[in-house]
Design a protein around this motif. Structure first.
Motif, PDB file in Angstrom:
ATOM      1  N   UNK A  36      30.517  40.190  47.635  1.00 47.43           N
ATOM      2  CA  UNK A  36      30.027  39.688  46.354  1.00 47.43           C
ATOM      3  C   UNK A  36      29.673  40.848  45.428  1.00 47.43           C
ATOM      4  N   UNK A  37      29.046  41.892  45.982  1.00 52.07           N
ATOM      5  CA  UNK A  37      28.694  43.040  45.164  1.00 52.07           C
ATOM      6  C   UNK A  37      29.921  43.723  44.572  1.00 52.07           C
ATOM      7  N   UNK A  38      30.957  43.888  45.393  1.00 55.11           N
ATOM      8  CA  UNK A  38      32.193  44.500  44.900  1.00 55.11           C
ATOM      9  C   UNK A  38      32.847  43.627  43.844  1.00 55.11           C
ATOM     10  N   UNK A  39      32.867  42.321  44.105  1.00 56.65           N
ATOM     11  CA  UNK A  39      33.471  41.401  43.136  1.00 56.65           C
ATOM     12  C   UNK A  39      32.679  41.365  41.837  1.00 56.65           C
ATOM     13  N   UNK A  40      31.351  41.517  41.934  1.00 55.49           N
ATOM     14  CA  UNK A  40      30.537  41.544  40.718  1.00 55.49           C
ATOM     15  C   UNK A  40      30.917  42.732  39.840  1.00 55.49           C
ATOM     16  N   UNK A  41      31.305  43.839  40.474  1.00 56.89           N
ATOM     17  CA  UNK A  41      31.690  45.041  39.725  1.00 56.89           C
ATOM     18  C   UNK A  41      33.086  44.930  39.131  1.00 56.89           C
ATOM     19  N   UNK A  42      33.989  44.227  39.838  1.00 59.22           N
ATOM     20  CA  UNK A  42      35.400  44.279  39.477  1.00 59.22           C
ATOM     21  C   UNK A  42      35.985  42.979  38.948  1.00 59.22           C
ATOM     22  N   UNK A  43      35.395  41.832  39.322  1.00 59.06           N
ATOM     23  CA  UNK A  43      36.031  40.546  39.019  1.00 59.06           C
ATOM     24  C   UNK A  43      35.123  39.607  38.241  1.00 59.06           C
ATOM     25  N   UNK A  44      33.944  39.329  38.790  1.00 59.24           N
ATOM     26  CA  UNK A  44      33.086  38.298  38.197  1.00 59.24           C
ATOM     27  C   UNK A  44      32.711  38.608  36.761  1.00 59.24           C
ATOM     28  N   UNK A  45      32.532  39.896  36.450  1.00 57.00           N
ATOM     29  CA  UNK A  45      32.165  40.259  35.080  1.00 57.00           C
ATOM     30  C   UNK A  45      33.259  39.885  34.079  1.00 57.00           C
ATOM     31  N   UNK A  46      34.497  39.793  34.542  1.00 57.91           N
ATOM     32  CA  UNK A  46      35.608  39.477  33.642  1.00 57.91           C
ATOM     33  C   UNK A  46      36.009  38.012  33.671  1.00 57.91           C
ATOM     34  N   UNK A  47      35.939  37.374  34.842  1.00 57.00           N
ATOM     35  CA  UNK A  47      36.478  36.022  35.009  1.00 57.00           C
ATOM     36  C   UNK A  47      35.434  34.916  34.955  1.00 57.00           C
ATOM     37  N   UNK A 266      30.840  50.435  39.755  1.00 52.97           N
ATOM     38  CA  UNK A 266      30.868  50.036  38.346  1.00 52.97           C
ATOM     39  C   UNK A 266      30.806  51.262  37.431  1.00 52.97           C
ATOM     40  N   UNK A 267      29.942  52.206  37.753  1.00 51.88           N
ATOM     41  CA  UNK A 267      29.792  53.427  36.953  1.00 51.88           C
ATOM     42  C   UNK A 267      31.087  54.237  36.949  1.00 51.88           C
ATOM     43  N   UNK A 268      31.704  54.366  38.116  1.00 47.38           N
ATOM     44  CA  UNK A 268      32.925  55.156  38.210  1.00 47.38           C
ATOM     45  C   UNK A 268      34.087  54.545  37.451  1.00 47.38           C
ATOM     46  N   UNK A 269      34.249  53.222  37.551  1.00 51.15           N
ATOM     47  CA  UNK A 269      35.394  52.574  36.909  1.00 51.15           C
ATOM     48  C   UNK A 269      35.160  52.324  35.423  1.00 51.15           C
ATOM     49  N   UNK A 270      33.940  51.909  35.035  1.00 53.33           N
ATOM     50  CA  UNK A 270      33.683  51.525  33.642  1.00 53.33           C
ATOM     51  C   UNK A 270      33.289  52.708  32.769  1.00 53.33           C
TER      52      UNK A 270
END
Length: 439
Positions: A36-47, A266-270
């Motif tokens: 869930x934490x990984x998805x919050x960084x990569x998916x949930x914020x967008x979808x 999140x910091x690294x990708x965004x």
């Protein structure tokens, strides 16, 4: 009051079987929670959330934090039941809840399909997941320790902890695999696969956990009618210092970890615009190294005491906080991986002995409740760490020094709690236990 809990005799063979069952269950627990934490960084914020990228990320991390806020409810519910009806039964219920809820997240419609109902449904499932996790770890480590020979409790208490990096390896590995898909496929169905894998993993965890026997110490408490009538109330009224020190000692292993993984992804990708695969790969390397740290930490607890190891781990993590972010800020792939690995390895030192320390703070008749509540005192605050770190980062214009300072504060809280542990253990209503609590 003295309890009969010290007279039970257990074999190494039985202890290993129970510790392995606890490890498998917590591996599923952390797979689901880290997923869930990984998805919050990569998916949930967008979808699942709308608005600016920064606002959507904050909303996703807020949903992530809901799971931690719900964990005390699980600690209260399953802590009471675990100290009244048994550890084993509660652990079967919690692992079943975790697996089912995580699988259901994999079939949720997105905001594009059902609008505002999507984030609401996601939040409800996260709430249920948090309740189940709130009762899982405390019971698993209690069962492992209560089956273990008293001179080897450090290593067996570390077994459920190893479920954490294994869960990270599985969740990050699953996301790394599906992230290779085209973006359209990843967004439409690829991200769902890691969540749906929770169903077969649950079947394996249930098979192994059902083969584990009830704690012999709890059976003695049951036979001699030494159970607490209101264990949660007794912990709050009679063991509050132990509860606070236990929560502080566990803070770095939970909150620091989410800062070094969920927030850093999140910091690294965004912010740094680093490849998603690089950040996920860094967490995989860090998790592999963490396994070695946890195994070593369990042995160190037997030799030096969990309190001393906790203090050392907190101090080392504070010293490493700025170098960790300097390495990540370099944007060089090898240095980014080393930075994430350094941070996770350091904060895993106190995490390795957290089970040994917490179980020794509370008598057997209050242990499930005490351990679960302590871990979730840390967990509630920890759930907001990525959110707070993201807010500080935005306020500092994307500068990482704010996150490094936050990690130092968390590390020092844990170090101070480790220093206080031997003293508050003397305030227990039975004799100080055999392992871990010595300064």
């Amino acid at each position: 009051m003295s309890t009969p809990a010290h007279t039970a005799v257990v074999s190494d063979r039985e202890a290993r079987k129970v510790a392995f069952g606890a490890f498998v269950g917590t591996a599923l627990e952390w797979y689901d929670f880290f997923l869930f934490g990984t998805a919050a960084s990569l998916v949930f914020n967008r979808l699942f959330f709308t608005g600016s990228p920064a606002a959507a990320t904050l909303a996703a991390f807020a949903t992530f934090a809901v799971g931690f806020a719900a964990r005390p409810l699980g600690a209260i519910l399953f802590g009471h039941l675990g100290d009244r009806i048994g550890r084993r039964t509660c652990l079967i219920v919690t692992v079943t809840m975790i697996g089912i809820v995580t699988g259901l997240i994999g079939v949720l419609p997105t905001a594009l399909s059902i609008g505002v109902l999507a984030p609401i449904a996601l939040t409800v499932l996260r709430l249920l997941q948090g309740i189940a996790v709130g009762g899982e770890w405390g019971g698993a480590v209690t069962l492992a320790v209560e089956h273990a020979p008293k001179d080897k409790r450090g290593r067996y208490a570390a077994m459920p902890q190893i479920g954490s990096p294994i869960g990270t390896l599985l969740s990050s590995g699953a996301f790394l695999a599906v992230s290779a898909l085209p973006k359209e496929s990843f967004d439409s169905w690829g991200w769902r696969i890691p969540f749906l894998i929770a169903f077969p993993l649950l079947a394996v965890a249930l098979y192994l956990r059902r083969r584990v026997e009830e704690s012999p110490l709890f059976e003695q408490l049951l036979a001699e009618d030494e159970r607490a009538s209101s264990p949660v109330k007794d912990v709050l009224l009679r063991s509050f210092p132990q509860l606070m020190v236990g929560g502080g000692s566990a803070f770095l292993g939970v909150g620091g970890f989410y800062l070094a993984t969920t927030f850093v992804i999140s910091y690294g990708t965004a912010t740094l615009k680093l490849p998603q695969a690089l950040m996920l790969g860094a967490t995989l390397v860090a998790a592999a190294v963490e396994i070695l740290v946890l195994i070593t930490g369990g042995r160190l607890a037997e030799r030096y005491g969990a309190a001393r190891v906790t203090v050392a781990g907190g101090v080392i993590s504070a010293v490493a906080a700025f170098p960790m972010f300097w390495l990540i800020d370099s944007k060089a792939a090898a240095l980014v991986i080393i930075g994430v690995t350094l941070g996770v390895a350091c904060l895993s030192i106190p995490y390795a002995v957290s089970g040994a320390l917490l179980t020794e703070l509370f008598p057997a008749r209050l242990r499930y409740s005490g351990v679960a509540l302590s871990a979730n005192v840390a967990g509630v605050v920890s759930g907001f760490v990525p959110l707070v770190a993201s807010a500080f980062l935005a306020g500092a214009g994307g500068a990482s020094w704010t996150a490094a300072l936050l990690l130092i504060v968390i590390a020092l809280i844990t170090a101070i709690s480790g220093m206080l542990a031997p003293r508050v253990a003397l305030g227990r209503d039975d004799e100080v236990q055999e392992v871990g609590i010595r300064g």
